[in-house]
Design a protein around this motif. Sequence first.
Motif, PDB file in Angstrom:
ATOM      1  N   GLU A  32       0.819  -1.207   0.000  1.00 44.82           N
ATOM      2  CA  GLU A  32       0.000   0.000   0.000  1.00 44.82           C
ATOM      3  C   GLU A  32       0.854   1.258   0.000  1.00 44.82           C
ATOM      4  OE1 GLU A  32      -2.212  -3.441   1.141  1.00 44.82           O
ATOM      5  OE2 GLU A  32      -0.442  -2.584   2.103  1.00 44.82           O
ATOM      6  N   MET A  33       1.964   1.229   0.720  1.00 46.39           N
ATOM      7  CA  MET A  33       2.861   2.385   0.740  1.00 46.39           C
ATOM      8  C   MET A  33       3.511   2.596  -0.615  1.00 46.39           C
ATOM      9  SD  MET A  33       4.141   4.906   2.599  1.00 46.39           S
ATOM     10  CE  MET A  33       4.370   4.572   4.368  1.00 46.39           C
ATOM     11  N   PHE A  34       3.928   1.505  -1.258  1.00 47.30           N
ATOM     12  CA  PHE A  34       4.490   1.629  -2.599  1.00 47.30           C
ATOM     13  C   PHE A  34       3.499   2.310  -3.539  1.00 47.30           C
ATOM     14  CE2 PHE A  34       7.414  -2.100  -1.664  1.00 47.30           C
ATOM     15  CZ  PHE A  34       8.566  -1.356  -1.746  1.00 47.30           C
ATOM     16  N   ARG A  35       2.261   1.816  -3.535  1.00 48.91           N
ATOM     17  CA  ARG A  35       1.254   2.393  -4.427  1.00 48.91           C
ATOM     18  C   ARG A  35       0.993   3.855  -4.102  1.00 48.91           C
ATOM     19  NH1 ARG A  35      -1.197  -2.805  -4.180  1.00 48.91           N
ATOM     20  NH2 ARG A  35      -2.459  -2.197  -2.377  1.00 48.91           N
ATOM     21  N   ALA A  36       0.903   4.179  -2.807  1.00 47.95           N
ATOM     22  CA  ALA A  36       0.616   5.553  -2.412  1.00 47.95           C
ATOM     23  C   ALA A  36       1.747   6.502  -2.813  1.00 47.95           C
ATOM     24  CB  ALA A  36       0.375   5.618  -0.904  1.00 47.95           C
ATOM     25  N   LEU A  37       2.999   6.061  -2.672  1.00 46.11           N
ATOM     26  CA  LEU A  37       4.126   6.888  -3.087  1.00 46.11           C
ATOM     27  C   LEU A  37       4.074   7.184  -4.578  1.00 46.11           C
ATOM     28  CD1 LEU A  37       6.936   5.166  -1.006  1.00 46.11           C
ATOM     29  CD2 LEU A  37       6.419   7.618  -0.920  1.00 46.11           C
ATOM     30  N   LEU A  83       4.051  -6.025  -6.644  1.00 44.69           N
ATOM     31  CA  LEU A  83       5.279  -5.381  -7.082  1.00 44.69           C
ATOM     32  C   LEU A  83       5.262  -5.038  -8.562  1.00 44.69           C
ATOM     33  CD1 LEU A  83       7.943  -7.523  -5.197  1.00 44.69           C
ATOM     34  CD2 LEU A  83       6.932  -5.368  -4.508  1.00 44.69           C
ATOM     35  N   VAL A  84       4.195  -5.355  -9.244  1.00 46.24           N
ATOM     36  CA  VAL A  84       4.127  -5.146 -10.684  1.00 46.24           C
ATOM     37  C   VAL A  84       3.399  -3.840 -10.973  1.00 46.24           C
ATOM     38  CG1 VAL A  84       3.290  -6.054 -12.873  1.00 46.24           C
ATOM     39  CG2 VAL A  84       4.137  -7.626 -11.113  1.00 46.24           C
ATOM     40  N   ALA A  85       4.048  -2.944 -11.688  1.00 43.92           N
ATOM     41  CA  ALA A  85       3.445  -1.658 -12.017  1.00 43.92           C
ATOM     42  C   ALA A  85       2.576  -1.785 -13.261  1.00 43.92           C
ATOM     43  CB  ALA A  85       4.530  -0.620 -12.241  1.00 43.92           C
ATOM     44  N   GLU A  86       1.544  -0.961 -13.314  1.00 45.39           N
ATOM     45  CA  GLU A  86       0.657  -0.993 -14.476  1.00 45.39           C
ATOM     46  C   GLU A  86       1.343  -0.451 -15.725  1.00 45.39           C
ATOM     47  OE1 GLU A  86      -0.155   0.227 -11.514  1.00 45.39           O
ATOM     48  OE2 GLU A  86      -1.633  -1.248 -10.826  1.00 45.39           O
ATOM     49  N   ARG A  87       2.221   0.538 -15.541  1.00 43.60           N
ATOM     50  CA  ARG A  87       2.946   1.112 -16.683  1.00 43.60           C
ATOM     51  C   ARG A  87       4.276   1.657 -16.186  1.00 43.60           C
ATOM     52  NH1 ARG A  87       2.294   6.799 -16.833  1.00 43.60           N
ATOM     53  NH2 ARG A  87       0.706   7.593 -15.395  1.00 43.60           N
ATOM     54  N   ALA A  88       5.200   1.844 -17.102  1.00 52.29           N
ATOM     55  CA  ALA A  88       6.529   2.329 -16.745  1.00 52.29           C
ATOM     56  C   ALA A  88       6.486   3.824 -16.457  1.00 52.29           C
ATOM     57  CB  ALA A  88       7.513   2.039 -17.861  1.00 52.29           C
ATOM     58  N   ILE A  89       7.376   4.269 -15.580  1.00 55.55           N
ATOM     59  CA  ILE A  89       7.626   5.692 -15.380  1.00 55.55           C
ATOM     60  C   ILE A  89       9.056   5.928 -15.853  1.00 55.55           C
ATOM     61  CG2 ILE A  89       7.782   7.576 -13.725  1.00 55.55           C
ATOM     62  CD1 ILE A  89       5.848   6.090 -11.929  1.00 55.55           C
ATOM     63  N   GLY A  96       8.622  -0.926  -7.025  1.00 50.73           N
ATOM     64  CA  GLY A  96       9.592  -0.447  -6.053  1.00 50.73           C
ATOM     65  C   GLY A  96      10.497   0.621  -6.630  1.00 50.73           C
ATOM     66  N   GLN A  97      10.960   0.419  -7.864  1.00 48.14           N
ATOM     67  CA  GLN A  97      11.774   1.435  -8.523  1.00 48.14           C
ATOM     68  C   GLN A  97      10.990   2.726  -8.703  1.00 48.14           C
ATOM     69  OE1 GLN A  97      12.771  -0.700 -12.116  1.00 48.14           O
ATOM     70  NE2 GLN A  97      14.796  -1.265 -11.325  1.00 48.14           N
ATOM     71  N   GLN A  98       9.743   2.591  -9.045  1.00 50.46           N
ATOM     72  CA  GLN A  98       8.920   3.774  -9.283  1.00 50.46           C
ATOM     73  C   GLN A  98       8.684   4.576  -8.011  1.00 50.46           C
ATOM     74  OE1 GLN A  98       5.378   2.415 -11.248  1.00 50.46           O
ATOM     75  NE2 GLN A  98       6.430   2.001 -13.183  1.00 50.46           N
ATOM     76  N   GLY A 116      15.575  10.171  12.267  1.00 47.27           N
ATOM     77  CA  GLY A 116      15.479   8.762  12.633  1.00 47.27           C
ATOM     78  C   GLY A 116      16.286   7.915  11.668  1.00 47.27           C
ATOM     79  N   VAL A 117      15.651   6.914  11.088  1.00 41.38           N
ATOM     80  CA  VAL A 117      16.363   6.032  10.174  1.00 41.38           C
ATOM     81  C   VAL A 117      15.840   6.178   8.748  1.00 41.38           C
ATOM     82  CG1 VAL A 117      16.860   4.372  11.994  1.00 41.38           C
ATOM     83  CG2 VAL A 117      14.813   4.063  10.597  1.00 41.38           C
ATOM     84  N   SER A 118      16.758   5.991   7.804  1.00 46.60           N
ATOM     85  CA  SER A 118      16.447   5.840   6.373  1.00 46.60           C
ATOM     86  C   SER A 118      17.215   4.612   5.918  1.00 46.60           C
ATOM     87  CB  SER A 118      16.866   7.081   5.579  1.00 46.60           C
ATOM     88  OG  SER A 118      16.215   8.235   6.050  1.00 46.60           O
ATOM     89  N   TYR A 119      16.583   3.478   6.002  1.00 49.31           N
ATOM     90  CA  TYR A 119      17.247   2.208   5.742  1.00 49.31           C
ATOM     91  C   TYR A 119      16.703   1.570   4.466  1.00 49.31           C
ATOM     92  CZ  TYR A 119      19.242   2.038  10.511  1.00 49.31           C
ATOM     93  OH  TYR A 119      19.944   2.290  11.661  1.00 49.31           O
ATOM     94  N   GLY A 120      17.588   0.909   3.722  1.00 52.20           N
ATOM     95  CA  GLY A 120      17.160   0.117   2.581  1.00 52.20           C
ATOM     96  C   GLY A 120      16.333   0.914   1.598  1.00 52.20           C
ATOM     97  N   GLY A 121      15.086   0.471   1.410  1.00 52.19           N
ATOM     98  CA  GLY A 121      14.195   1.164   0.487  1.00 52.19           C
ATOM     99  C   GLY A 121      13.933   2.595   0.895  1.00 52.19           C
ATOM    100  N   GLY A 122      13.956   2.873   2.197  1.00 55.08           N
ATOM    101  CA  GLY A 122      13.781   4.247   2.653  1.00 55.08           C
ATOM    102  C   GLY A 122      14.907   5.144   2.180  1.00 55.08           C
ATOM    103  N   LEU A 123      16.135   4.629   2.215  1.00 55.35           N
ATOM    104  CA  LEU A 123      17.270   5.384   1.692  1.00 55.35           C
ATOM    105  C   LEU A 123      17.112   5.602   0.197  1.00 55.35           C
ATOM    106  CD1 LEU A 123      20.093   6.628   1.722  1.00 55.35           C
ATOM    107  CD2 LEU A 123      21.038   4.318   1.628  1.00 55.35           C
ATOM    108  N   GLN A 124      16.686   4.580  -0.520  1.00 53.73           N
ATOM    109  CA  GLN A 124      16.554   4.715  -1.968  1.00 53.73           C
ATOM    110  C   GLN A 124      15.488   5.744  -2.348  1.00 53.73           C
ATOM    111  OE1 GLN A 124      17.281   0.798  -4.227  1.00 53.73           O
ATOM    112  NE2 GLN A 124      16.710   0.101  -2.172  1.00 53.73           N
TER     113      GLN A 124
END
Length: 269
Positions: A32-37, A83-89, A96-98, A116-124
């Motif tokens: 849900e967070m991926f989609r919202a971002l 994890l599958v996007a409907e279309r490329a950006i 996740g890349q998007q 606080g922390v920015s780890y892994g995907g948060g850093l990216q």
Amino acid sequence: MSEPDRISCTVTDGVADVRLNRPDKLNALDPEMFRALVDTGLRLSEDSRVRAVVLSGEGRAFCAGLDFEALARFSEGSNTEDLVAERAIGPAKARGQQAAWVWAQLPVPVIAALHGVSYGGGLQIALGADIRLIAPDARMSVMEIKWGIVPDMTGTQLLPELVGRDLAKELTFTGRVVEGEEAAKTGLATRVEQNPRAAAMALAEEIAGKNPEAVREAKRLLDLAGRVDLDAGFAAEQDSIRALFGTPNQVEAVTANLEKRDPEFTDPA
């Protein structure tokens, strides 16, 4: 919590205040967070009122990375449709890349406020911003190696551009945690601020007071640096300056300066 609640977003006087809103989980990334971002970034990219964006996290952290339960599901191979996007950006095809790239491709400056922390995907995700303001005690890490995986949200391509290839390799191979001052010295962050969100909002407001068309062109040109050859980069500069000269906002910038008053710019069509 419904999907829209994962992100809060308000636009005031040209500044979009975007906050990851899952504080009970340190804003960890779930489907849900991926989609919202992605949805929020795309919506802002089409909003001509927006002149600058501040990206931050509610609660005690910017983003702790991938949600542990989500990691387990992905490792088991289930729910992969999340994890599958409907279309490329642009070049980003995976969701996740998007979630990171959508901020890099915005036509206006994006300022990440990190605490606080920015780890892994948060850093990216933070790497997708143009500017990163970090608290002195904030911690950043390319955490994926801890879980036996590699950065897959654009980090392998964007991190070397900021810190150099050798340091990017060290951080990625080890997962070493970098704190505020070191992050700023190495280029992982832009500078240290005691209150990153307040500083980011002040900077965004300053940027929003400049000619929005010139700011957009400046971001586009700077993002070309190192990614195209000099012939293309120099030609792009000349195309931009010709396009800006004589426009109402450019004339207003000159007039306001000569009259020693604040300019009144109009948003791009």
